[in-house]
Each structure stands twice: as structure tokens, then as C-alpha cells.
Design a protein around this motif. Structure first.
Motif, PDB file in Angstrom:
ATOM      1  N   ARG A  37       0.867  -1.174   0.000  1.00  0.00           N
ATOM      2  CA  ARG A  37       0.000   0.000   0.000  1.00  0.00           C
ATOM      3  C   ARG A  37       0.906   1.228   0.000  1.00  0.00           C
ATOM      4  O   ARG A  37       1.975   1.230   0.641  1.00  0.00           O
ATOM      5  CB  ARG A  37      -0.906   0.003   1.228  1.00  0.00           C
ATOM      6  N   LYS A  66      -9.709  -7.405   7.499  1.00  0.00           N
ATOM      7  CA  LYS A  66     -10.024  -6.208   6.717  1.00  0.00           C
ATOM      8  C   LYS A  66      -9.525  -6.358   5.282  1.00  0.00           C
ATOM      9  O   LYS A  66     -10.187  -5.984   4.334  1.00  0.00           O
ATOM     10  CB  LYS A  66      -9.340  -5.016   7.373  1.00  0.00           C
ATOM     11  N   PHE A  67      -8.351  -6.924   5.151  1.00  0.00           N
ATOM     12  CA  PHE A  67      -7.722  -7.104   3.856  1.00  0.00           C
ATOM     13  C   PHE A  67      -7.577  -8.605   3.591  1.00  0.00           C
ATOM     14  O   PHE A  67      -6.602  -9.231   3.976  1.00  0.00           O
ATOM     15  CB  PHE A  67      -6.356  -6.413   3.816  1.00  0.00           C
ATOM     16  N   VAL A  81     -10.700  -5.570  -0.041  1.00  0.00           N
ATOM     17  CA  VAL A  81     -10.801  -4.603   1.056  1.00  0.00           C
ATOM     18  C   VAL A  81     -12.250  -4.654   1.525  1.00  0.00           C
ATOM     19  O   VAL A  81     -13.160  -4.252   0.791  1.00  0.00           O
ATOM     20  CB  VAL A  81     -10.428  -3.185   0.594  1.00  0.00           C
ATOM     21  N   ALA A  84     -14.996  -1.079   3.235  1.00  0.00           N
ATOM     22  CA  ALA A  84     -14.029   0.000   3.021  1.00  0.00           C
ATOM     23  C   ALA A  84     -14.486   1.312   3.643  1.00  0.00           C
ATOM     24  O   ALA A  84     -15.674   1.639   3.647  1.00  0.00           O
ATOM     25  CB  ALA A  84     -13.785   0.178   1.527  1.00  0.00           C
ATOM     26  N   ASP A  88      -9.148   3.949   4.014  1.00  0.00           N
ATOM     27  CA  ASP A  88      -8.568   2.867   3.210  1.00  0.00           C
ATOM     28  C   ASP A  88      -8.189   3.361   1.816  1.00  0.00           C
ATOM     29  O   ASP A  88      -7.577   2.621   1.036  1.00  0.00           O
ATOM     30  CB  ASP A  88      -9.553   1.706   3.082  1.00  0.00           C
TER      31      ASP A  88
END
Lengths: 117, 112
Positions: A37, A66-67, A81, A84, A88
């Protein structure tokens, strides 16, 4: 050299929805892929290591629920994701190991820009 | 993983040679040095990789002294299109399998 393709290149979504990003190795098999990221004007931050046929290994501080990462085949890894939120919003980049003239390196995708409204 | 240190930014002019030095004092015996280039809103692109002495390809040269505690990426005759961020990374030879930890990189600006 080897080609890593990411899709989509840009996605806009509403807060609370889930977004899936695909990473494909086009002309080679990749047992290991990586997800990064990157926020504006900052460096790449490794999120997780995706291993074909097994669970991903997440870096400290990255929420695995979350991911969500799935690496179901030797040419495809996906990052979802979930739920979101605006925080994010970022540039997500994947990479895969490949060989270029005998050089063992990581090839990077073009990235996916996620904007959460 | 060995930590790397690079200048935050550099400025140059078209046609000049640019040398970016990276410090990696804690490099391990089996570590290789790899440089990537990144343009805005794109993924990093591999430039060059080396272990010791000098490596040259069609894009750049990489100079590594005998103690391997530093390395210098040399870009000959830069053009405006070389304006980008350059990252120096150190990882074991199987760099493809090993996670790469990116530092801040060097932001190179090439002026007309």
C-alpha cells in the motif's frame, strides 16, 4: 521481462462496501505474490505475502479480516478490502517473483488506486 | 533485513550523469542490491541488481565497493523522463521470494 497485471487500475466505492483487486502473472507462474500500500508522497508499505494454496502472511499492524487475500492459483492473487472506509483510500500495488535474464527479482503491477467516498 | 539510507532528493539537468548513493552498512553475505524506479501512480520498475563490483545494463550502472556497505546507481545522460523516485533495496539472492522493505527512496528531478 515478466508481466504482472493488476485490475482494476482505479476504483471508486462507497463507504461500507467491499472491493476486490486482482493481481495476475501473465507469462509466468508465481507461487508467491506480495501486496503493498502506498499513500501520497510516501514509500511502499508491505501489507502481506500471498502464498499459493495457503494462508497469507500479514505484516504487523495489517488487519487480516479487513484485507482478505486469496491466492487460489499460480497466476492469480486477489486482495479484497472489506467494509471499506475513507481511510482505506490508497494506492495498492502487487508484485510477483520472476526471472529476468537469470536475475531473481520482484515484478510489480501498475497499481490500483482506491477512493472510498 | 538490512536498512538502507539514500538522499531524500536530487536535482539534475538534461544530459548530465546522475549518481545516487545508497548506504547499507548491515548488508549480509547473501544479500543482493536491487534498484527500482517509480513514476507517480505506477508500480516500481526494476532497474538493476548486483552483488559486488560493477554491473551495467542498457539503462544504468551499479557500482559496489569491496566492503559492499554502499552502492551507487549511475544514470548516464538523464532526460526529463528520468524524473522519478529511485529505491535501493537489499535482500537475499532469492529476492523474488523475500519481502522487500522499501525506504523513503530518492526523488530525482531532471530539469530542462
Amino acid at each position: 521481462g515478466a508481466v504482472v497485471s493488476q485490475h482494476p487500475s482505479w476504483v471508486i466505492c462507497k463507504s461500507g462496501t467491499s472491493v476486490k483487486i486482482e493481481c495476475r502473472s501473465l507469462d509466468f507462474q508465481a507461487t508467491t505474490m506480495f501486496w503493498y500500500r502506498q499513500f501520497p508522497k510516501q514509500s511502499l508499505m508491505l501489507m502481506a505475502t500471498s502464498n499459493e494454496g495457503s494462508k497469507a502472511t500479514y505484516e504487523q499492524g495489517v488487519e487480516k479480516d479487513k484485507f482478505l487475500i486469496n491466492h487460489a492459483s499460480l497466476t492469480l492473487s486477489t486482495l479484497t478490502v472489506t467494509s471499506a472506509h475513507p481511510e482505506d483510500s490508497s494506492f495498492y500495488i502487487c508484485s510477483a517473483r520472476g526471472l529476468a535474464g537469470g536475475v531473481d527479482i520482484q515484478y510489480f503491477g501498475a497499481g490500483t488506486r482506491l477512493s472510498v467516498l | 533485513l538490512a536498512k538502507t539510507t539514500q538522499p531524500i532528493s536530487m536535482d539534475s539537468y538534461e544530459g548530465q550523469e546522475v549518481n545516487i548513493t545508497c548506504s547499507h552498512n548491515n548488508i549480509a553475505t547473501n544479500d543482493y542490491i536491487t534498484w527500482y524506479q517509480q513514476f507517480p501512480s505506477q508500480g516500481p520498475r526494476f532497474i538493476i541488481q548486483g552483488y559486488k563490483t560493477k554491473v551495467t545494463n542498457e539503462v544504468a550502472s551499479l557500482f559496489i565497493p569491496a566492503d559492499r556497505k554502499s552502492s551507487t546507481l549511475s544514470l548516464p545522460r538523464v532526460s526529463l523522463s528520468d524524473t522519478a523516485v529511485y529505491y535501493c533495496l537489499v535482500a537475499p539472492f532469492s529476492g523474488g521470494y523475500n519481502k522487500l522493505i522499501f525506504g523513503a527512496g530518492t526523488r530525482l528531478a531532471v530539469h530542462p
